[in-house]
Design an enzyme around this catalytic site. Structure first.
Site, mmCIF file in Angstrom:
data_model
loop_
_atom_site.group_PDB
_atom_site.id
_atom_site.type_symbol
_atom_site.label_atom_id
_atom_site.label_comp_id
_atom_site.label_asym_id
_atom_site.label_seq_id
_atom_site.Cartn_x
_atom_site.Cartn_y
_atom_site.Cartn_z
ATOM 1 N N GLN A 1 -13.004 -5.461 0.763
ATOM 2 C CA GLN A 1 -12.044 -4.373 0.797
ATOM 3 C C GLN A 1 -10.610 -4.874 0.712
ATOM 4 O OE1 GLN A 1 -13.475 -2.712 4.459
ATOM 5 N NE2 GLN A 1 -13.461 -4.731 5.409
ATOM 6 N N ASP B 1 -11.151 -5.348 14.390
ATOM 7 C CA ASP B 1 -9.823 -5.462 15.001
ATOM 8 C C ASP B 1 -9.907 -6.009 16.427
ATOM 9 O OD1 ASP B 1 -9.945 -2.930 16.888
ATOM 10 O OD2 ASP B 1 -10.668 -2.276 14.930
ATOM 11 N N ASP C 1 -23.684 -8.189 7.505
ATOM 12 C CA ASP C 1 -23.854 -6.736 7.425
ATOM 13 C C ASP C 1 -24.615 -6.252 8.671
ATOM 14 O OD1 ASP C 1 -24.499 -4.113 6.801
ATOM 15 O OD2 ASP C 1 -24.818 -4.547 4.678
ATOM 16 N N GLY C 2 -24.027 -5.319 9.400
ATOM 17 C CA GLY C 2 -24.645 -4.797 10.612
ATOM 18 C C GLY C 2 -26.002 -4.178 10.344
ATOM 19 N N ASP D 1 -18.882 0.779 15.569
ATOM 20 C CA ASP D 1 -17.423 0.918 15.426
ATOM 21 C C ASP D 1 -17.098 0.627 13.966
ATOM 22 O OD1 ASP D 1 -14.712 0.958 15.684
ATOM 23 O OD2 ASP D 1 -14.560 -0.895 16.837
ATOM 24 N N SER D 2 -17.548 1.511 13.116
ATOM 25 C CA SER D 2 -17.464 1.244 11.675
ATOM 26 C C SER D 2 -16.293 1.991 11.054
ATOM 27 C CB SER D 2 -18.746 1.709 10.994
ATOM 28 O OG SER D 2 -18.792 3.112 10.993
HETATM 29 N N1 SAM Z 1 -11.435 2.291 14.570
HETATM 30 C C1 SAM Z 1 -11.781 2.283 13.226
HETATM 31 C C2 SAM Z 1 -11.920 3.598 12.520
HETATM 32 O O1 SAM Z 1 -12.710 4.462 12.888
HETATM 33 O O2 SAM Z 1 -11.180 3.752 11.571
HETATM 34 C C3 SAM Z 1 -12.848 1.331 12.858
HETATM 35 C C4 SAM Z 1 -12.485 -0.048 13.288
HETATM 36 S S1 SAM Z 1 -13.118 -1.456 12.575
HETATM 37 C C5 SAM Z 1 -11.698 -2.109 11.747
HETATM 38 C C6 SAM Z 1 -14.222 -1.022 11.268
HETATM 39 C C7 SAM Z 1 -14.885 -2.274 10.708
HETATM 40 O O3 SAM Z 1 -16.203 -1.975 10.242
HETATM 41 C C8 SAM Z 1 -14.167 -2.884 9.519
HETATM 42 O O4 SAM Z 1 -13.559 -4.083 9.905
HETATM 43 C C9 SAM Z 1 -15.256 -3.107 8.470
HETATM 44 O O5 SAM Z 1 -15.151 -4.344 7.792
HETATM 45 C C10 SAM Z 1 -16.507 -3.012 9.333
HETATM 46 N N2 SAM Z 1 -17.726 -2.664 8.593
HETATM 47 C C11 SAM Z 1 -17.870 -1.744 7.615
HETATM 48 N N3 SAM Z 1 -19.152 -1.728 7.182
HETATM 49 C C12 SAM Z 1 -19.826 -2.658 7.913
HETATM 50 C C13 SAM Z 1 -21.167 -3.100 7.926
HETATM 51 N N4 SAM Z 1 -22.078 -2.595 7.074
HETATM 52 N N5 SAM Z 1 -21.528 -4.060 8.810
HETATM 53 C C14 SAM Z 1 -20.614 -4.593 9.684
HETATM 54 N N6 SAM Z 1 -19.322 -4.214 9.704
HETATM 55 C C15 SAM Z 1 -18.927 -3.250 8.836
#
Ligand code: SAM
Length: 280
Positions: free
Chosen positions: A33, A88, A139-140, A157-158
């Site tokens: 991203q 974060d 990947d979660g 927390d995605s």
């Molecule tokens: N508080 C935030 C919101 O709702 O906007 C979310 C915080 S956090 C920065 C979200 C994180 O999820 C991102 O850093 C992203 O890279 C991660 N993410 C997205 N898809 C994912 C996946 N499939 N597995 C693990 N992490 C993932």
């Protein structure tokens, strides 16, 4: 004369949020991203992923406290916690406040989000190298497929359901998280805005109701998220936050969450109650 520069995040054809920015602090394209840090006029620094606000220094505490303390206060003995996403570091910092928690697995797909947050948002990310946090860059979705009966709490927390996070809002993923949870485990996910993404909230809630005996949606106020009202949905086969003995709730070092807030956030406005159509 200082330039008047505004960041715009569109939510629908007729609604967008705007933040006035002082400068772009950092921008890069990771494998997953576009990652940007901006200095805003009113909200301190903000992390944007693909042009969508994830956290700001001024209001992140609401989201991070609500996604973390509600499940941790509901579970009588949370020892092992999984955070999916959360790059974060804000949610992990809140969970560290519970001494009972022995290990936090934080599974973030994008290593660069953690590195950028550590460098440019130290007030949020400072704790991500704590020895109780086990950082896993993957990947979660894949991680939960490989786990069974392991976690007391799983926090999703995605980012929003586009790109790498899209499948984190689908039933097959929830089935894998249920298997990865201990039998009395608790799942919590951010379930988007009840004003602008009501279809997502309704889908998350009804899917989880189908799979767990207890499902509770709750709300928090996050000014920089679409419409300012944000939803979270908790699910479990063993623990209902409405049954928690209030005398067991502890007042920790928080700014939004408190024992009083714990019970009140489950009193949903009628339109949200109808949207999620929860039993009981
Ligand atoms: N508080 C935030 C919101 O709702 O906007 C979310 C915080 S956090 C920065 C979200 C994180 O999820 C991102 O850093 C992203 O890279 C991660 N993410 C997205 N898809 C994912 C996946 N499939 N597995 C693990 N992490 C993932």
């Amino acid at each position: 004369m200082q330039a008047d520069i505004w960041f715009t995040e569109p939510h629908s054809r007729g609604f967008r949020t705007q933040l006035r920015i002082e400068r772009v602090v950092h921008n890069e394209k990771s494998e997953f991203q576009d990652i940007t840090i901006v200095e805003t006029t009113d909200f301190g620094r903000a992390l944007l992923l693909d042009g969508i606000v994830q956290v700001t220094e001024k209001d992140h505490f609401v989201y991070n406290e609500m996604i973390s303390h509600i499940p941790c206060a509901t579970h009588p003995n949370p020892e092992k916690v999984l955070i999916i996403g959360g790059g974060d570091g804000g949610a992990a910092a809140e969970i560290l406040k519970y001494e009972k928690v022995k290990q936090i697995d934080m599974v973030e797909i994008d290593e660069r989000v953690v590195a950028v947050s550590e460098e440019f948002l130290p007030s949020i990310a400072a704790k991500v190298r704590d020895p109780r946090i086990n950082l896993i860059f993957k990947d979660g979705m894949q991680h939960v497929k490989e786990k069974e009966n392991e976690y007391d709490i799983i926090i999703v927390d995605s980012s929003d359901p586009v790109g790498p996070a899209a499948r984190l809002f689908e039933r097959p993923f929830y089935e894998d998280t249920k298997r990865a949870l201990k039998k009395d485990g608790i799942l919590v996910c951010q379930s988007e805005s009840p004003f602008f993404y009501e279809d997502i909230l309704a889908k998350v809630s009804t899917t989880l109701q189908d799979m767990f005996s207890v499902t509770r949606t709750y709300l928090g106020t996050v000014p920089t998220y679409p419409a300012g009202v944000w939803s979270f949905t908790l699910a479990s086969d063993a623990h209902d936050p409405l049954d928690v003995d209030e005398s067991s709730l502890v007042d920790l070092d928080t700014r939004y969450y408190s024992p009083e807030i714990f019970k009140s956030v489950f009193s949903l406005p009628k339109f949200v109650r109808e949207l999620v159509n929860q039993k009981r």
